[in-house]
Design an enzyme around this catalytic site. Structure first.
Site, PDB file in Angstrom:
ATOM      1  N   CYS A  20      55.318  28.849 -21.108  1.00 22.04           N
ATOM      2  CA  CYS A  20      56.163  29.465 -20.083  1.00 22.04           C
ATOM      3  C   CYS A  20      56.705  30.832 -20.461  1.00 22.04           C
ATOM      4  O   CYS A  20      57.283  31.518 -19.619  1.00 22.04           O
ATOM      5  CB  CYS A  20      57.319  28.537 -19.737  1.00 22.04           C
ATOM      6  SG  CYS A  20      56.782  26.874 -19.263  1.00 22.04           S
TER       7      CYS A  20
ATOM      8  N   CYS B 283      62.774  28.384 -22.068  1.00 20.11           N
ATOM      9  CA  CYS B 283      62.140  27.384 -22.922  1.00 20.11           C
ATOM     10  C   CYS B 283      60.640  27.434 -22.669  1.00 20.11           C
ATOM     11  O   CYS B 283      60.179  28.039 -21.701  1.00 20.11           O
ATOM     12  CB  CYS B 283      62.675  25.990 -22.586  1.00 20.11           C
ATOM     13  SG  CYS B 283      62.440  25.527 -20.846  1.00 20.11           S
TER      14      CYS B 283
END
Length: 425
Positions: free
Chosen positions: A89, A409
């Site tokens: 991500c 995250c």
């Protein structure tokens, strides 16, 4: 990175679309459109770009170096190198900071960084047994060898291998991890639904007020033009409460309504050395001040990257939480955001897990993701990092703030944080 060397001049984000608006395209189509939009918006001469870097996660094997294919398609010089990075991500963040490194080391003056994801058409593989049989057949030199290999075929060889948002090291889906994390930090279903509703409501307000100004229209060949993010759908707590748990049944709290949804999208950003930008006559948008990457246990702390990265990047930049005017955190799940809040606001967690004497503190909600986040705007894995920085920079300009903090995250138990500073008016 020196504190006043780099400035971001502009960036573009294609409208994030939930499946199936872009389903007949390929990732490089979206990436090319983001690059073309950046060229049109900034009028930067193609030939001055020294390097192009894109992040992506679920790679299309035909265009594994999607940065290069998109750059050629957008009309950049074939003499301009391009490469692709992946860091789940935070892939676009890695693209940006890799570009910063190239500038800091004197290798480049002008870098384009971005990311892309096309989750409407992900690669689906044959089973390993089928792949092995097909490769062996390709190498067979006689009819007898081929017939011998074919005789080993079984129907179960045809079972496909579907991609999943799961950890290779733990085999656990990210949603399952989010559910466990929410339970560990006692984040209720209602709290998660309320936060998701906040994200969608703020995104709708920002969209209606024209604040999402870096989104560029994209004409889908043979179809309509996508002009805005289409995943923004404010609902009601009553409707959200009707949804069943998506991962841990029947007692889980993570649902489709409080999770980021499958999304297609692309982003592109122009980064220059300060002296280069000013010499070319550009009015920079923001400084990329500092950044940090962190990594922790991928089993129980998979989604706590912002908690670990935030105090480190603040210390690196010589700032405190009170200095931050705009927070932009990636919203993978409501439970993930709220669990990070509780971890950041816990002296016990800081002392027992982070080796710190005191907590970093809770981001003020009135400064947090004020124009929506990944829950509402979408999360095309490889592109989100640029959207976060875009939102921080634009909010600082609109609200008159000085410092923005971006955090996210990522799969593998990794995380990232970055300090963005508004360019002086």
């Amino acid at each position: 990175m020196g504190p006043q060397i780099f400035r971001k001049t502009s960036e573009l984000f294609l409208p994030a679309a939930s499946c199936p608006r872009y389903k007949d395209l390929m990732p490089h189509d979206l990436a090319r459109a983001a690059l073309t939009g950046l060229l049109h918006r900034t009028s930067v001469p193609k030939e001055v770009t020294d390097y192009i870097i894109f992040g992506t996660v679920i790679q299309e094997v035909k265009t594994s170096n999607v940065a290069r294919e998109a750059a050629l398609g957008a009309g950049f010089s074939d003499k301009t190198p391009a490469h692709t990075v992946t860091m789940a991500c935070i892939s676009a963040n890695q693209a940006m900071t890799t570009g910063v490194g190239l500038i800091a080391s004197g290798q480049c003056d002008v870098v384009v960084a971005g990311g892309v994801e096309l989750m409407s058409d992900v690669p689906i593989r044959h089973s390993r047994k089928m792949r092995k049989l097909m490769l062996d057949l390709n190498k067979a030199k006689s009819v007898g060898q081929r017939l011998s290999l074919i005789s080993k075929f079984r129907l179960n060889f045809l079972a496909p291998e579907l991609p999943a948002v799961a950890e290779f090291s733990t085999s656990e889906t990210m949603g399952h991890s989010a559910d466990r994390l929410a339970a560990a930090f006692a984040v209720s279903r209602l709290e998660q639904d309320e936060y998701a509703l906040r994200s969608h409501s703020l995104a709708k307000k920002a969209q209606d007020e024209g604040l999402l100004s870096d989104v560029v229209p994209f004409k889908v060949p043979g179809k309509d033009t996508v002009t805005k993010d289409n995943g923004i759908r404010p609902s009601s707590l009553e409707q959200m409460a009707k949804l069943k748990p998506a991962f841990i049944r029947p007692y889980g709290t993570v649902t489709a309504a409080n999770s980021s949804f499958l999304t297609d999208g692309a982003s592109a950003m122009l980064i220059m050395a300060e002296e280069k930008a000013l010499a070319m006559g550009y009015k920079p948008k923001a400084y990329l001040r500092d950044f940090i990457y962190v990594s922790q246990d991928p089993k129980d702390q998979l989604l706590l990257g912002p908690t670990y990265a935030t105090p480190k990047v603040l210390e690196k930049a010589g700032l405190t939480m009170n200095d931050i005017d705009a927070f932009e955190f990636h919203e993978a799940f409501s439970g993930q955001i709220l669990a990070n809040f509780k971890a950041m606001d816990s002296d016990w967690f800081a002392q027992n897990y982070m080796g710190r004497k005191t907590k970093v503190g809770l981001p003020p909600l009135e400064k947090f993701n004020n124009w929506g986040g990944s829950l509402s705007l979408g999360h095309p894995f490889g592109a989100t990092g640029c959207r976060l920085v875009m939102a921080a920079a634009n909010r600082l300009r609109k609200e008159g703030g000085q410092y923005g903090l971006v955090a996210a995250c990522a799969a593998g138990g990794q995380g990232h944080a970055m300090i963005v500073e508004a360019y002086p008016k």
